[in-house]
Design an enzyme around this catalytic site. Structure first.
Site, mmCIF file in Angstrom:
data_model
loop_
_atom_site.group_PDB
_atom_site.id
_atom_site.type_symbol
_atom_site.label_atom_id
_atom_site.label_comp_id
_atom_site.label_asym_id
_atom_site.label_seq_id
_atom_site.Cartn_x
_atom_site.Cartn_y
_atom_site.Cartn_z
ATOM 1 N N ASP A 169 -5.600 -6.663 5.636
ATOM 2 C CA ASP A 169 -6.786 -5.897 5.257
ATOM 3 C C ASP A 169 -7.905 -6.861 4.871
ATOM 4 O O ASP A 169 -9.053 -6.770 5.346
ATOM 5 C CB ASP A 169 -6.406 -5.003 4.060
ATOM 6 C CG ASP A 169 -7.455 -3.973 3.730
ATOM 7 O OD1 ASP A 169 -8.457 -3.878 4.468
ATOM 8 O OD2 ASP A 169 -7.283 -3.249 2.722
ATOM 9 N N ASP A 184 -11.183 -8.360 7.541
ATOM 10 C CA ASP A 184 -12.595 -8.160 7.201
ATOM 11 C C ASP A 184 -13.315 -9.507 7.155
ATOM 12 O O ASP A 184 -14.437 -9.642 7.647
ATOM 13 C CB ASP A 184 -12.732 -7.467 5.841
ATOM 14 C CG ASP A 184 -12.910 -5.963 5.992
ATOM 15 O OD1 ASP A 184 -12.382 -5.414 6.986
ATOM 16 O OD2 ASP A 184 -13.565 -5.351 5.133
ATOM 17 N N LYS A 230 2.934 -15.426 1.648
ATOM 18 C CA LYS A 230 2.834 -16.120 0.361
ATOM 19 C C LYS A 230 4.269 -16.402 -0.058
ATOM 20 O O LYS A 230 4.745 -15.996 -1.127
ATOM 21 C CB LYS A 230 2.082 -15.228 -0.636
ATOM 22 C CG LYS A 230 1.716 -15.904 -1.926
ATOM 23 C CD LYS A 230 0.567 -16.895 -1.795
ATOM 24 C CE LYS A 230 0.326 -17.570 -3.136
ATOM 25 N NZ LYS A 230 -0.558 -18.729 -3.046
ATOM 26 N N ASP A 235 -3.655 -17.932 0.931
ATOM 27 C CA ASP A 235 -4.835 -18.545 0.298
ATOM 28 C C ASP A 235 -5.407 -19.642 1.192
ATOM 29 O O ASP A 235 -6.628 -19.742 1.382
ATOM 30 C CB ASP A 235 -4.500 -19.071 -1.111
ATOM 31 C CG ASP A 235 -3.150 -19.778 -1.188
ATOM 32 O OD1 ASP A 235 -2.370 -19.698 -0.223
ATOM 33 O OD2 ASP A 235 -2.879 -20.428 -2.223
ATOM 34 N N TYR A 263 0.828 -1.220 0.000
ATOM 35 C CA TYR A 263 0.000 0.000 0.000
ATOM 36 C C TYR A 263 0.859 1.265 0.000
ATOM 37 O O TYR A 263 0.374 2.347 -0.320
ATOM 38 C CB TYR A 263 -0.951 0.030 1.199
ATOM 39 C CG TYR A 263 -2.079 -0.982 1.127
ATOM 40 C CD1 TYR A 263 -2.180 -1.880 0.074
ATOM 41 C CD2 TYR A 263 -3.048 -1.046 2.126
ATOM 42 C CE1 TYR A 263 -3.198 -2.816 0.013
ATOM 43 C CE2 TYR A 263 -4.078 -1.982 2.071
ATOM 44 C CZ TYR A 263 -4.140 -2.865 1.012
ATOM 45 O OH TYR A 263 -5.155 -3.790 0.954
#
Ligand code: NAD
Length: 360
Positions: free
Chosen positions: A247, A251, A191, A223, A140
């Protein structure tokens, strides 16, 4: 010595839910907690009064305080404004201005609310996980970034996933220290099979883990973590991960509980100074109607007492008071099931204060 809390109610339901959290803080003050509350404007309310979403006075107050309690910012009134001066910029300015690099989001399902989740009750009953998300680095913020024309004359978009060793180490320590206070299990999400930046993340987390031998460290690809959160979320205690993975996963995890009005969050700096806020937004659709659930904000106060003000005993009492009112059957409309009586924002706040005072 008295500790100062900067109170930033913000917009929409923000002032209503923060008013209930203030009642809880005043009850604790009467019981001997030495705190001072200072209030300031942020978000749309600050734009209306000063033209800026984060006035200098507000940032100065937040910096000087021991902790910050935020309601929520934003709403349709300010959507037509230029993105640089929208209410949400106030929030980002606070995160950056206070160096809040660690975002802690618990996803807790109270047994009384097991039916609020879209998952089967037995999969989520008694769920209690904590996601620790890196908040000020990663893809980000990484440079270079942008949209450009490549050598073949085609447009392309690009971002950079970059983490320095010190950035990983400090968030890993927050993860390990959080796990130490809970079930002592930390799962680091990456990852590493595809992205070198997160292979490096895994190496650093593993090294830091040697300083916390009592915490059981595991690693999982993102994943698989997304799948496991839906398949068997109770296998997790604390999860630590990068900005973008956090992020998305936080959620996902918060919605396992099905009750947006129940979940608090903390964003911490290197000294455990923090900003505390409910995970939900300003809910313009119910603002001003005395309908909003104040429990996420009240539980944010509990996190503040635990992480920034070193008052774990009072934090426990607030959480017990919330459990008590739920066990007594009180429900705001967002967590109501058919046949149950709905209470207002103010009635819910008052009930928590009564339950809390009974234990003080
Ligand atoms: P939202 O979280 O405000 O609302 C989503 C839904 O959940 C709405 O139906 C709302 O009524 C309900 N809801 C939320 N909190 C509730 C509560 N405490 N009690 C009962 N019901 C509750 O999300 P949104 O509608 O996407 O966004 C509304 C505004 O909030 C936007 O301007 C957005 O930018 C802003 N926002 C702010 C923050 C923040 O301040 N941290 C976070 C998210 C969204």
């Amino acid at each position: 010595m008295s500790q100062t809390i900067a109170i930033l109610p913000g917009d929409g339901i923000g002032p209503e839910i923060v008013a209930e959290a203030k009642k809880v803080l005043h009850a604790l003050k009467s019981a001997g907690l030495t705190i001072e509350l200072d209030e300031a404007l942020v978000g749309g309310a600050a734009i209306d009064a000063t033209g800026k979403p984060l006035p200098d006075d507000t940032l100065a107050l937040a910096k000087a305080a021991d902790a910050v309690l935020l309601g929520a910012v934003g709403g349709p009134k300010w959507e037509p404004l230029d993105i640089a001066i929208r209410p949400e910029k106030g929030l980002l300015g606070l995160r950056a201005g206070l160096n809040l690099f660690a975002n802690l989001r618990p996803a807790i399902l109270y047994p009384e609310l097991a039916n609020a989740s879209t998952l089967k009750a037995d999969v989520v009953a008694d769920l209690d996980i904590l996601i620790v998300r890196e908040l000020t680095g990663g893809i980000y913020f990484g440079q270079p970034r942008g949209i450009r024309t490549n050598g073949k004359g085609e447009q392309e978009g690009f971002n950079t996933l970059i983490y320095s060793e010190s950035e990983i180490e400090r968030i890993a320590r927050v993860g390990f220290e959080s796990a130490q206070k809970r079930q002592k299990r930390l799962c680091s999400i990456d990852k590493a099979n595809v992205l070198e930046a997160t292979e490096f993340w895994r190496n650093v987390v593993t090294r830091v883990g040697k300083d916390y031998p009592e915490v059981e460290l595991s690693h999982m690809y993102v994943d698989n973590a997304a799948m496991q959160l839906v398949r068997n979320p109770k296998q997790f205690d604390v999860m630590v991960t990068t900005n973008m993975f956090g992020d998305i996963l936080s959620d996902l995890a918060s919605m396992l509980t099905g009750s947006i009005g129940m979940l608090p969050s903390a964003s911490l700096d290197a000294n455990n100074k923090g900003m505390y806020e409910p995970i939900h937004g300003s809910a313009p659709d119910i603002a001003g109607q005395n309908k909003a659930n104040p429990l996420a904000t009240i539980l944010s106060v509990a996190m503040m007492l635990r992480y920034s003000l070193n008052q774990a005993k009072f934090a426990d009492l607030i959480e017990a008071a919330v459990k008590q009112v739920l066990a007594n059957g009180l429900r705001t409309s967002d967590i109501q099931e058919s046949g149950q009586k709905t209470v207002s924002t103010v009635e819910m706040g008052d009930a928590v204060v009564v339950a809390l005072q009974a234990s003080l």
